[in-house]
Design a protein around this motif. Structure first.
Motif, PDB file in Angstrom:
ATOM      1  N   ARG A  32      59.132  80.951  71.057  1.00  0.00           N
ATOM      2  CA  ARG A  32      58.107  81.976  70.918  1.00  0.00           C
ATOM      3  C   ARG A  32      56.757  81.409  71.339  1.00  0.00           C
ATOM      4  O   ARG A  32      56.535  80.194  71.281  1.00  0.00           O
ATOM      5  N   THR A  33      55.857  82.313  71.716  1.00  0.00           N
ATOM      6  CA  THR A  33      54.462  81.929  71.935  1.00  0.00           C
ATOM      7  C   THR A  33      53.740  82.068  70.600  1.00  0.00           C
ATOM      8  O   THR A  33      53.822  83.111  69.948  1.00  0.00           O
ATOM      9  N   VAL A  34      53.060  81.009  70.189  1.00  0.00           N
ATOM     10  CA  VAL A  34      52.438  80.987  68.864  1.00  0.00           C
ATOM     11  C   VAL A  34      50.963  80.628  69.003  1.00  0.00           C
ATOM     12  O   VAL A  34      50.600  79.684  69.714  1.00  0.00           O
ATOM     13  N   LEU A  35      50.113  81.424  68.324  1.00  0.00           N
ATOM     14  CA  LEU A  35      48.695  81.091  68.199  1.00  0.00           C
ATOM     15  C   LEU A  35      48.419  80.765  66.746  1.00  0.00           C
ATOM     16  O   LEU A  35      48.582  81.607  65.857  1.00  0.00           O
ATOM     17  N   LEU A  36      47.990  79.514  66.502  1.00  0.00           N
ATOM     18  CA  LEU A  36      47.686  79.047  65.151  1.00  0.00           C
ATOM     19  C   LEU A  36      46.170  78.979  64.967  1.00  0.00           C
ATOM     20  O   LEU A  36      45.468  78.361  65.777  1.00  0.00           O
ATOM     21  N   ILE A  37      45.671  79.602  63.931  1.00  0.00           N
ATOM     22  CA  ILE A  37      44.266  79.452  63.556  1.00  0.00           C
ATOM     23  C   ILE A  37      44.257  78.549  62.333  1.00  0.00           C
ATOM     24  O   ILE A  37      44.772  78.923  61.274  1.00  0.00           O
ATOM     25  N   VAL A  38      43.701  77.351  62.477  1.00  0.00           N
ATOM     26  CA  VAL A  38      43.890  76.334  61.434  1.00  0.00           C
ATOM     27  C   VAL A  38      42.592  75.599  61.143  1.00  0.00           C
ATOM     28  O   VAL A  38      41.665  75.553  61.962  1.00  0.00           O
ATOM     29  N   HIS A  39      42.569  75.015  59.955  1.00  0.00           N
ATOM     30  CA  HIS A  39      41.553  74.034  59.582  1.00  0.00           C
ATOM     31  C   HIS A  39      42.186  72.667  59.375  1.00  0.00           C
ATOM     32  O   HIS A  39      41.596  71.641  59.695  1.00  0.00           O
ATOM     33  N   ARG A  40      43.412  72.654  58.834  1.00  0.00           N
ATOM     34  CA  ARG A  40      44.059  71.391  58.477  1.00  0.00           C
ATOM     35  C   ARG A  40      44.593  70.680  59.717  1.00  0.00           C
ATOM     36  O   ARG A  40      45.345  71.261  60.488  1.00  0.00           O
ATOM     37  N   PRO A  41      44.231  69.418  59.893  1.00  0.00           N
ATOM     38  CA  PRO A  41      44.698  68.695  61.085  1.00  0.00           C
ATOM     39  C   PRO A  41      46.203  68.479  61.093  1.00  0.00           C
ATOM     40  O   PRO A  41      46.819  68.421  62.150  1.00  0.00           O
ATOM     41  N   GLU A  42      46.834  68.383  59.901  1.00  0.00           N
ATOM     42  CA  GLU A  42      48.277  68.132  59.867  1.00  0.00           C
ATOM     43  C   GLU A  42      49.066  69.300  60.431  1.00  0.00           C
ATOM     44  O   GLU A  42      50.197  69.111  60.904  1.00  0.00           O
ATOM     45  N   LEU A  43      48.495  70.496  60.404  1.00  0.00           N
ATOM     46  CA  LEU A  43      49.175  71.635  61.016  1.00  0.00           C
ATOM     47  C   LEU A  43      48.813  71.745  62.489  1.00  0.00           C
ATOM     48  O   LEU A  43      49.656  72.095  63.317  1.00  0.00           O
ATOM     49  N   ALA A  44      47.584  71.399  62.845  1.00  0.00           N
ATOM     50  CA  ALA A  44      47.158  71.486  64.242  1.00  0.00           C
ATOM     51  C   ALA A  44      47.933  70.528  65.132  1.00  0.00           C
ATOM     52  O   ALA A  44      48.239  70.850  66.289  1.00  0.00           O
ATOM     53  N   VAL A  45      48.286  69.347  64.624  1.00  0.00           N
ATOM     54  CA  VAL A  45      48.992  68.365  65.465  1.00  0.00           C
ATOM     55  C   VAL A  45      50.409  68.818  65.793  1.00  0.00           C
ATOM     56  O   VAL A  45      51.041  68.251  66.688  1.00  0.00           O
ATOM     57  N   ARG A  46      50.923  69.827  65.118  1.00  0.00           N
ATOM     58  CA  ARG A  46      52.246  70.358  65.439  1.00  0.00           C
ATOM     59  C   ARG A  46      52.206  71.273  66.664  1.00  0.00           C
ATOM     60  O   ARG A  46      53.248  71.686  67.149  1.00  0.00           O
ATOM     61  N   ALA A  47      50.993  71.596  67.142  1.00  0.00           N
ATOM     62  CA  ALA A  47      50.850  72.483  68.288  1.00  0.00           C
ATOM     63  C   ALA A  47      51.000  71.706  69.588  1.00  0.00           C
ATOM     64  O   ALA A  47      50.872  70.472  69.636  1.00  0.00           O
ATOM     65  N   ASP A  48      51.261  72.445  70.673  1.00  0.00           N
ATOM     66  CA  ASP A  48      51.321  71.827  71.998  1.00  0.00           C
ATOM     67  C   ASP A  48      49.919  71.566  72.547  1.00  0.00           C
ATOM     68  O   ASP A  48      49.720  70.640  73.333  1.00  0.00           O
ATOM     69  N   ARG A  49      48.970  72.392  72.132  1.00  0.00           N
ATOM     70  CA  ARG A  49      47.605  72.270  72.644  1.00  0.00           C
ATOM     71  C   ARG A  49      46.633  72.687  71.556  1.00  0.00           C
ATOM     72  O   ARG A  49      46.886  73.631  70.810  1.00  0.00           O
ATOM     73  N   ILE A  50      45.502  71.959  71.484  1.00  0.00           N
ATOM     74  CA  ILE A  50      44.469  72.259  70.488  1.00  0.00           C
ATOM     75  C   ILE A  50      43.219  72.728  71.219  1.00  0.00           C
ATOM     76  O   ILE A  50      42.724  72.057  72.130  1.00  0.00           O
ATOM     77  N   VAL A  51      42.740  73.909  70.822  1.00  0.00           N
ATOM     78  CA  VAL A  51      41.542  74.489  71.427  1.00  0.00           C
ATOM     79  C   VAL A  51      40.454  74.559  70.363  1.00  0.00           C
ATOM     80  O   VAL A  51      40.660  75.145  69.295  1.00  0.00           O
ATOM     81  N   HIS A  52      39.316  73.951  70.663  1.00  0.00           N
ATOM     82  CA  HIS A  52      38.208  73.935  69.708  1.00  0.00           C
ATOM     83  C   HIS A  52      37.254  75.086  70.015  1.00  0.00           C
ATOM     84  O   HIS A  52      36.806  75.252  71.153  1.00  0.00           O
ATOM     85  N   VAL A  53      36.936  75.876  68.964  1.00  0.00           N
ATOM     86  CA  VAL A  53      36.055  77.035  69.086  1.00  0.00           C
ATOM     87  C   VAL A  53      34.834  76.809  68.213  1.00  0.00           C
ATOM     88  O   VAL A  53      34.952  76.427  67.048  1.00  0.00           O
ATOM     89  N   GLN A  54      33.667  77.029  68.805  1.00  0.00           N
ATOM     90  CA  GLN A  54      32.438  76.863  68.032  1.00  0.00           C
ATOM     91  C   GLN A  54      31.388  77.840  68.550  1.00  0.00           C
ATOM     92  O   GLN A  54      31.165  77.938  69.761  1.00  0.00           O
ATOM     93  N   ASP A  55      30.784  78.575  67.617  1.00  0.00           N
ATOM     94  CA  ASP A  55      29.725  79.542  67.957  1.00  0.00           C
ATOM     95  C   ASP A  55      30.162  80.513  69.042  1.00  0.00           C
ATOM     96  O   ASP A  55      29.390  80.857  69.943  1.00  0.00           O
ATOM     97  N   GLY A  56      31.424  80.944  68.958  1.00  0.00           N
ATOM     98  CA  GLY A  56      31.912  81.959  69.881  1.00  0.00           C
ATOM     99  C   GLY A  56      32.256  81.456  71.261  1.00  0.00           C
ATOM    100  O   GLY A  56      32.455  82.258  72.182  1.00  0.00           O
ATOM    101  N   ARG A  57      32.363  80.148  71.437  1.00  0.00           N
ATOM    102  CA  ARG A  57      32.700  79.582  72.743  1.00  0.00           C
ATOM    103  C   ARG A  57      33.831  78.569  72.622  1.00  0.00           C
ATOM    104  O   ARG A  57      34.002  77.927  71.578  1.00  0.00           O
ATOM    105  N   ILE A  58      34.590  78.421  73.697  1.00  0.00           N
ATOM    106  CA  ILE A  58      35.605  77.368  73.766  1.00  0.00           C
ATOM    107  C   ILE A  58      34.892  76.099  74.204  1.00  0.00           C
ATOM    108  O   ILE A  58      34.344  76.024  75.315  1.00  0.00           O
ATOM    109  N   VAL A  59      34.857  75.104  73.324  1.00  0.00           N
ATOM    110  CA  VAL A  59      34.113  73.882  73.638  1.00  0.00           C
ATOM    111  C   VAL A  59      35.016  72.757  74.110  1.00  0.00           C
ATOM    112  O   VAL A  59      34.561  71.819  74.757  1.00  0.00           O
TER     113      VAL A  59
END
Length: 558
Positions: free
Chosen positions: A524-551
């Protein structure tokens, strides 16, 4: 004076039928008023002329029939009005529910749930008053005075001229008072909506308020809002009482002027006894519908305010292009989902929440959105779910703009696990089956097992038949999250969006949910919205969002 909102007439066939019946009943009532006055004058003139009771039988019977006819017409007005009010309320409620569920589930128009509930529920009695009493009086206020003046003009032009001279005073006063009253009614309704919203927030937050010993402060706050509501209500009542006095004075002066003139002319022989008596009987009937209209105007002011708010909520502009489009949405299993130059701002917040965001979700990929609260992560999820539409840019699947696709065909391919899932009153199995209503018991249990819910559900008093939700058995945050994940497994959607699935969970529950999320990402295609790093590292790619922009966008560590 306030008129019936034309949006109601266009929307509900019952209103058009009611208005037509009111006009018919109004004409009948006007004719009965004339007949009653003529018959009263005839009986009185004949009685003074020495007629016996036998000679008065026919006019007395006709007078009784006219009186009964007026009573029946008045009852008909109210019956038709209540029927129309019931139909209109049902129509408005259905449209409101459909609008909130289909077009505005994210409530981007700023309407609070308590205000919506108050408008949809508390409006019944208020609208009944409008349809059963105010509108019939509005019809009578047109038909009866017109019929009276025309009839009086045929028998006595002087009295008709006096009536035409004094009658406009009442509508002028009604218009002046009505403008002020409508404003007071709107203020009263806004205060009631504020009270309902605040009370709902307090009820929802009772455990938190008790934990922080803030109960007394909220009691004082509710008391202050209630006092504000009392003041606005008393202001409205004060205006109603004072305006009633003014209108009664204007009507009394008009009747007195006609009566004095007729009396003087009777003494001088300028008018016949029966004609003069007919005019005297009709003079109060000339002003009575207008006086009653003014009284019902105040009683129906709340109904019109509620109806206006309901219509505003139903008729709010919605731009979900393609909601009824013929284009089927491509499947995220094979098509890449993209946000292309997307910008978005909430109506209640002038600043952009998202500013020219570009994001790509490849088939079978798990992407984690990471960033501080308020950065726009949940808004991205809302745009992908089509709970909102971008102000600029577009959301695509493959080469197809989702704005050109039917919303239902796109949402059918998505599963959503919000940060605070909702449990509806029903069994555990029914709550899981929300993901796929046609699923059988076996599929429900398989989905629960894959979500890790089979660890605790068999231990509930009645297992999968245990009633949860409002008034049912309470579940912990971790148990609730696993029920929500079971819905997603049961749905077997191509795209899964999870908003902070491990937020507010203890480490043990967070580990169970994280493992279930990882299983959910298979094929499946999955979009995770997370704060915890232990869940983010399970993703294939991590995208950082700040102030409405992809940084930043980086591959997750293996």
């Amino acid at each position: 004076m306030g008129a019936l909102d034309p949006r109601l007439i266009r929307r509900a066939g019952a209103v058009r039928v009611m208005l037509a019946l009111d006009v018919v009943l109004g004409v009948v009532a006007a004719l009965l008023v004339l007949a009653q006055a003529v018959l009263i004058a005839t009986v009185a003139a004949r009685a003074f002329g020495g007629a016996t009771l036998d000679g008065l039988i026919v006019p007395l019977v006709l007078l009784a029939a006219a009186s009964i006819g007026r009573a029946v017409a008045a009852s008909g007005f109210e019956i038709v009005g209540r029927w129309a009010a019931t139909d209109v309320l049902a129509t408005l409620r259905l449209e409101l529910v459909e609008r909130r569920l289909r077009d505005r589930p994210a409530a981007l128009d700023g309407a609070e749930s308590a205000e919506v509930a108050t408008a949809a529920v508390a409006g019944v009695d208020a609208l009944e008053t409008t349809f059963a009493r105010y509108l019939p009086q509005a019809v009578l206020a047109v038909t009866v005075p017109l019929a009276v003046i025309v009839f009086v003009a045929a028998i006595d032009l002087v009295s008709a001229g006096l009536m035409l001279l004094t009658l406009p005073l009442v509508p002028v006063f009604m218009w002046l008072v009505g403008r002020y009253t409508e404003q007071r009614a709107r203020e009263r309704w806004q205060t009631l909506a504020l009270l309902a919203t605040h009370f709902l927030d307090v009820v929802r937050g009772l455990p938190t308020l008790r934990a922080f010993n803030r109960g007394e402060a909220q009691t004082e706050q509710i008391g202050a809002v209630s006092e504000q509501y009392r003041r606005t209500t008393m202001t409205t009542l004060r205006v109603a009482f004072l305006s009633g006095t003014v209108l009664e004075l204007a009507a009394t002066l008009g009747i007195a002027l006609v009566a004095v003139t007729v009396g003087v002319r009777l003494v001088d022989g300028g008018i016949g006894f029966e004609t003069g008596l007919t005019v005297l009987v009709l003079a109060p009937e000339l002003y009575l519908p207008l006086r009653n209209l003014a009284a019902q105007f105040h009683a129906s002011a709340d109904g019109r305010a509620v109806a206006q708010r309901l219509l505003d909520l139903v008729d709010v502009d919605v731009e979900l292009a393609g909601r009824k489009g013929a284009v089927s949405a491509p499947s995220p299993r094979t098509a890449t989902v993209r946000l292309e130059g997307v910008s978005f701002a909430y109506p209640t917040r002038p600043a952009l929440v998202l500013d020219h965001v570009d994001l790509e979700l490849c088939p079978g990929e798990t992407v984690a959105l990471v960033g501080p609260s308020g950065g726009g992560k949940s808004t991205i999820a809302s745009l992908l779910l089509r709970l909102a539409e971008p102000d600029r840019g577009r959301v695509t699947a493959g080469a197809v703009d989702l704005a050109d696709c039917a919303v239902e065909s796109w949402r059918a391919q998505i599963a959503w696990v919000p940060q605070q899932p909702t449990l509806f009153r029903g069994s555990v199995a029914d709550n899981i089956r929300l993901g796929s209503p046609a699923a059988g018991d076996r599929e429900v249990r398989v989905a629960a097992a894959r979500a890790g819910a089979d660890v605790f559900v068999p231990m509930l008093p009645e297992g999968y038949d245990t009633v949860v939700g409002e008034g049912g058995r309470p579940l912990s945050a971790g148990e609730l999250q696993r029920i929500a994940l079971a819905r997603a497994f049961l749905r077997d959607a191509a795209l899964v969006i999870l908003d902070e699935p491990t937020a507010n969970l203890d480490p043990a529950s967070a580990e169970l949910v994280s493992a279930a999320v990882e299983r959910l990402g298979d094929h499946r295609t999955v979009l995770l919205i997370v704060h915890r790093p232990e869940l983010a590292v399970r993703a294939d790619r991590i995208v950082h969002v700040q102030d409405g922009r992809i940084v930043e966008a980086v591959a997750a560590a293996a």
